[in-house]
Write an enzyme that holds these catalytic residues in place. Sequence first.
Site, PDB file in Angstrom:
ATOM      1  N   ASN A  21       0.867  -1.192   0.000  1.00  0.00           N
ATOM      2  CA  ASN A  21       0.000   0.000   0.000  1.00  0.00           C
ATOM      3  C   ASN A  21       0.896   1.232   0.000  1.00  0.00           C
ATOM      4  O   ASN A  21       1.501   1.563   1.011  1.00  0.00           O
ATOM      5  CB  ASN A  21      -0.899  -0.032   1.246  1.00  0.00           C
ATOM      6  CG  ASN A  21      -1.705   1.255   1.385  1.00  0.00           C
ATOM      7  OD1 ASN A  21      -1.805   2.062   0.455  1.00  0.00           O
ATOM      8  ND2 ASN A  21      -2.301   1.437   2.557  1.00  0.00           N
ATOM      9  N   LYS A  23       0.041   4.286  -0.259  1.00  0.00           N
ATOM     10  CA  LYS A  23      -0.595   5.487   0.322  1.00  0.00           C
ATOM     11  C   LYS A  23      -0.393   6.673  -0.636  1.00  0.00           C
ATOM     12  O   LYS A  23      -0.411   6.472  -1.853  1.00  0.00           O
ATOM     13  CB  LYS A  23      -0.060   5.746   1.732  1.00  0.00           C
ATOM     14  CG  LYS A  23      -0.152   4.475   2.601  1.00  0.00           C
ATOM     15  CD  LYS A  23       0.104   4.696   4.056  1.00  0.00           C
ATOM     16  CE  LYS A  23      -0.063   3.383   4.812  1.00  0.00           C
ATOM     17  NZ  LYS A  23       0.091   3.515   6.241  1.00  0.00           N
ATOM     18  N   HIS A 111      -9.457   1.534   5.281  1.00  0.00           N
ATOM     19  CA  HIS A 111      -8.154   1.726   5.931  1.00  0.00           C
ATOM     20  C   HIS A 111      -8.314   2.725   7.078  1.00  0.00           C
ATOM     21  O   HIS A 111      -9.088   3.685   6.966  1.00  0.00           O
ATOM     22  CB  HIS A 111      -7.127   2.244   4.915  1.00  0.00           C
ATOM     23  CG  HIS A 111      -5.726   2.180   5.442  1.00  0.00           C
ATOM     24  ND1 HIS A 111      -5.234   3.104   6.352  1.00  0.00           N
ATOM     25  CD2 HIS A 111      -4.718   1.296   5.240  1.00  0.00           C
ATOM     26  CE1 HIS A 111      -3.993   2.780   6.657  1.00  0.00           C
ATOM     27  NE2 HIS A 111      -3.653   1.685   5.995  1.00  0.00           N
ATOM     28  N   GLU A 113      -6.585   5.103   8.024  1.00  0.00           N
ATOM     29  CA  GLU A 113      -6.306   6.504   7.664  1.00  0.00           C
ATOM     30  C   GLU A 113      -7.537   7.141   7.025  1.00  0.00           C
ATOM     31  O   GLU A 113      -7.814   8.322   7.241  1.00  0.00           O
ATOM     32  CB  GLU A 113      -5.072   6.571   6.748  1.00  0.00           C
ATOM     33  CG  GLU A 113      -3.798   6.359   7.553  1.00  0.00           C
ATOM     34  CD  GLU A 113      -2.652   5.701   6.799  1.00  0.00           C
ATOM     35  OE1 GLU A 113      -2.701   5.626   5.560  1.00  0.00           O
ATOM     36  OE2 GLU A 113      -1.711   5.234   7.467  1.00  0.00           O
ATOM     37  N   GLU A 183      -4.985  -4.409  11.049  1.00  0.00           N
ATOM     38  CA  GLU A 183      -3.949  -3.374  11.134  1.00  0.00           C
ATOM     39  C   GLU A 183      -4.156  -2.554  12.415  1.00  0.00           C
ATOM     40  O   GLU A 183      -4.946  -1.595  12.416  1.00  0.00           O
ATOM     41  CB  GLU A 183      -4.039  -2.426   9.934  1.00  0.00           C
ATOM     42  CG  GLU A 183      -3.671  -3.055   8.619  1.00  0.00           C
ATOM     43  CD  GLU A 183      -3.093  -2.025   7.649  1.00  0.00           C
ATOM     44  OE1 GLU A 183      -2.049  -2.315   7.054  1.00  0.00           O
ATOM     45  OE2 GLU A 183      -3.659  -0.926   7.502  1.00  0.00           O
ATOM     46  N   GLY A 189       3.070   2.702  10.768  1.00  0.00           N
ATOM     47  CA  GLY A 189       4.049   3.767  10.574  1.00  0.00           C
ATOM     48  C   GLY A 189       4.815   4.152  11.826  1.00  0.00           C
ATOM     49  O   GLY A 189       5.457   5.197  11.868  1.00  0.00           O
ATOM     50  N   SER A 229       3.908  -1.645  10.393  1.00  0.00           N
ATOM     51  CA  SER A 229       5.362  -1.690  10.578  1.00  0.00           C
ATOM     52  C   SER A 229       5.982  -3.032  10.166  1.00  0.00           C
ATOM     53  O   SER A 229       6.898  -3.537  10.823  1.00  0.00           O
ATOM     54  CB  SER A 229       5.735  -1.335  12.029  1.00  0.00           C
ATOM     55  OG  SER A 229       5.407   0.015  12.292  1.00  0.00           O
TER      56      SER A 229
HETATM   57  P1  13P Z   1       3.348   0.739   7.581  1.00  0.00           P
HETATM   58  O1  13P Z   1       3.799  -0.578   7.037  1.00  0.00           O
HETATM   59  O2  13P Z   1       4.063   1.912   7.012  1.00  0.00           O
HETATM   60  O3  13P Z   1       3.298   0.710   9.087  1.00  0.00           O
HETATM   61  O4  13P Z   1       1.818   0.935   7.104  1.00  0.00           O
HETATM   62  C1  13P Z   1       0.908  -0.092   7.305  1.00  0.00           C
HETATM   63  C2  13P Z   1      -0.323   0.220   6.568  1.00  0.00           C
HETATM   64  O5  13P Z   1      -1.081   1.096   6.947  1.00  0.00           O
HETATM   65  C3  13P Z   1      -0.591  -0.537   5.344  1.00  0.00           C
HETATM   66  O6  13P Z   1      -1.888  -0.339   4.896  1.00  0.00           O
END
Ligand code: 13P
Length: 268
Positions: A21, A23, A111, A113, A183, A189, A229
Amino acid sequence: MTDEPLTPIPPAIRRRLICGNWKMNHTHFEAVQMIHHFSASITEEDLAAVEVSIHPPFTDLRSVQTVLESEKISVVLGAQHCYFEPKGAFTGEISPNMLAKLHVGYVIVGHSERRLILGQSDEVVAKTLRAVLAAGMSPILCVGESKDVRDSGGAQSHVMAQLRSALQGLSPALVQRCVVAYEPIWAIGTGVNASTMDAQEMCQVIREEIETIVGPGVGSGVRILYGGSVTPDNARSLCRQKDVDGLLVGGASLDGDSFAKVVKAAGR
Ligand code: 13P
């Protein structure tokens, strides 16, 4: 190129799925570079050992599709989001069919976010999941708790409520085309991944809950991923857990070399 979407076939056994992903990262120039870098860092055998999808921003989709198909790279094209209506006056949105026509196979839905920063409700998540299925693609439904919720002991009930709200009322056949990604928000992150034990425990509870919501035997056919992560160093141990069927990778999927290392580690 055919006009057929790359609809993933529900796996008889749960084939490991590794999703990148991106983003809001990479212009379409950078996207093409990344795909070239990735395909130079990986072998056909690595890509046969697991299923891989890459989820670029909308503006990169057509470029990435063209590279994957013309160079016959065994990676499924994915998207990060779409709107649930088929067409109309929804400025700035993208319909499921627009993605299907680009041969998108998987769409990330709900997601954290989008839930937290863009205000996506459980109701919108449920509608989007259905719209993705109706367009012949597979949703990757994201669920996960915040640190506060985990600290207060409510992680499982929070995740189960998200799951129920998204899946309730769907037929077993449709649910088997869904992928669920656990997640935990505190792991996204932050560089602090969930322990293999915590990831396994939640993925197992999700699988059991799918049986309760949809019917016996359904959960065992649904792929459940872990995200938060993930790195080349922790990918293997996370993937080796009984109920962890793959990974949803953010930061470590941006660079071709590091994503190739995650994919290789996950396939071992
Ligand atoms: P990271 O791997 O950067 O922690 O992000 C995870 C994520 O949100 C994947 O959708």
